[in-house]
Scaffold this active site. Structure first.
Site, PDB file in Angstrom:
ATOM      1  N   ASP A  50     -40.950  50.648  29.850  1.00  0.00           N
ATOM      2  CA  ASP A  50     -39.594  50.104  29.935  1.00  0.00           C
ATOM      3  C   ASP A  50     -39.588  48.799  30.725  1.00  0.00           C
ATOM      4  OD1 ASP A  50     -38.568  52.187  28.488  1.00  0.00           O
ATOM      5  OD2 ASP A  50     -37.679  53.225  30.204  1.00  0.00           O
TER       6      ASP A  50
ATOM      7  N   ARG B 266     -38.882  66.755  23.951  1.00  0.00           N
ATOM      8  CA  ARG B 266     -38.091  67.997  23.956  1.00  0.00           C
ATOM      9  C   ARG B 266     -38.504  68.900  22.809  1.00  0.00           C
ATOM     10  NH1 ARG B 266     -34.178  64.192  25.480  1.00  0.00           N
ATOM     11  NH2 ARG B 266     -33.411  63.927  23.346  1.00  0.00           N
TER      12      ARG B 266
ATOM     13  N   MET C  94     -45.221  57.045  20.433  1.00  0.00           N
ATOM     14  CA  MET C  94     -43.959  56.392  20.105  1.00  0.00           C
ATOM     15  C   MET C  94     -43.548  55.420  21.203  1.00  0.00           C
ATOM     16  SD  MET C  94     -41.676  56.076  17.803  1.00  0.00           S
ATOM     17  CE  MET C  94     -42.089  57.481  16.747  1.00  0.00           C
ATOM     18  N   THR C  95     -43.775  55.804  22.461  1.00  0.00           N
ATOM     19  CA  THR C  95     -43.474  54.913  23.581  1.00  0.00           C
ATOM     20  C   THR C  95     -44.263  53.619  23.472  1.00  0.00           C
ATOM     21  OG1 THR C  95     -42.978  56.767  25.064  1.00  0.00           O
ATOM     22  CG2 THR C  95     -43.557  54.677  26.089  1.00  0.00           C
TER      23      THR C  95
ATOM     24  N   ASP D  92     -38.852  58.991  21.901  1.00  0.00           N
ATOM     25  CA  ASP D  92     -39.948  59.638  22.626  1.00  0.00           C
ATOM     26  C   ASP D  92     -39.446  60.815  23.456  1.00  0.00           C
ATOM     27  OD1 ASP D  92     -38.669  58.208  24.613  1.00  0.00           O
ATOM     28  OD2 ASP D  92     -40.390  56.971  25.142  1.00  0.00           O
ATOM     29  N   GLY D  93     -38.235  60.675  24.020  1.00  0.00           N
ATOM     30  CA  GLY D  93     -37.664  61.801  24.756  1.00  0.00           C
ATOM     31  C   GLY D  93     -37.321  62.959  23.837  1.00  0.00           C
TER      32      GLY D  93
END
Length: 203
Positions: free
Chosen positions: A91, A74, A31-32, A69-70
């Site tokens: 980023d 999790r 996803m990143t 993505d975070g």
């Protein structure tokens, strides 16, 4: 600053989506990479060609994937050190592409050298602000926080391009110079935080 106040509210929305994406077989790192590739491609393809509205909304859409993505990490239990490095690296790539593309538009399309200078200044300051935090953490110190973090940089830049795309004159120039001033303040705040952390670590 927004990260502090909005993180819990945003997580309530993104965490269920992140869990669903993990169940579908997607990974946080994937996803990143998807979000970064899309943001970079749209910024470099659209802004230099004067397509400010299309660039604003597509870049915003792809950067929103950075929230997922975070949430996906999790949902999998925890992130990984490599994932954290990949996320930070991506980023910086997305931010660099955005401000470089805006500078390109300002030079080649709008003929506004002041806006171009502001975009390049914001690009450099954004990289330095992020570097201060990373270098401080590598030294066992703290150097985060400040008025303008990544979320605020993106909001101010994209609000400017969006308004200019709707016909508001000098919106890009105004938003970028405001961002530049706030970025200088943020850099000073982070250096002060590092100095305090150093004094506390080695009184």
């Amino acid at each position: 600053m927004l990260n502090i106040f909005a993180r819990a509210s945003v997580s309530r929305v993104t965490d269920p989506i992140g869990a669903a994406l993990v169940r579908a077989g997607l990974t946080p790192n994937g996803m990143t990479l998807l979000g970064t590739a899309g943001a970079v491609a749209c910024a470099l393809a659209l802004f230099p060609n004067g397509m400010l509205l299309a660039g604003t909304f597509t870049v915003w859409g792809f950067t929103m994937l950075d929230l997922l993505d975070g949430a996906m990490a999790r949902a999998r239990g925890a992130g990984t050190p490599f994932g954290a490095v990949l996320d930070s690296t991506c980023d910086r790539l997305a931010d660099g592409a955005l401000f470089a593309a805006i500078a390109w538009w300002a030079f080649a399309v709008a003929g506004n050298h002041r806006a171009a200078a502001a975009a390049l200044l914001c690009l450099v300051l954004g990289l330095v602000i992020s570097y201060v935090k990373a270098r401080a953490e590598a030294s066992g110190l703290h150097g985060d926080g400040g008025l303008v973090e990544r979320a605020e940089r993106l909001i101010l830049a994209l609000v400017g391009t969006g308004l200019e795309g709707f016909g508001v004159p000098y919106a890009v120039e105004g938003s970028l110079w405001l961002l530049a001033v706030l970025s200088v303040v943020t850099l000073l705040q982070r250096m002060a935080a590092v100095a305090r952390s150093a004094r506390e670590a080695h009184p």
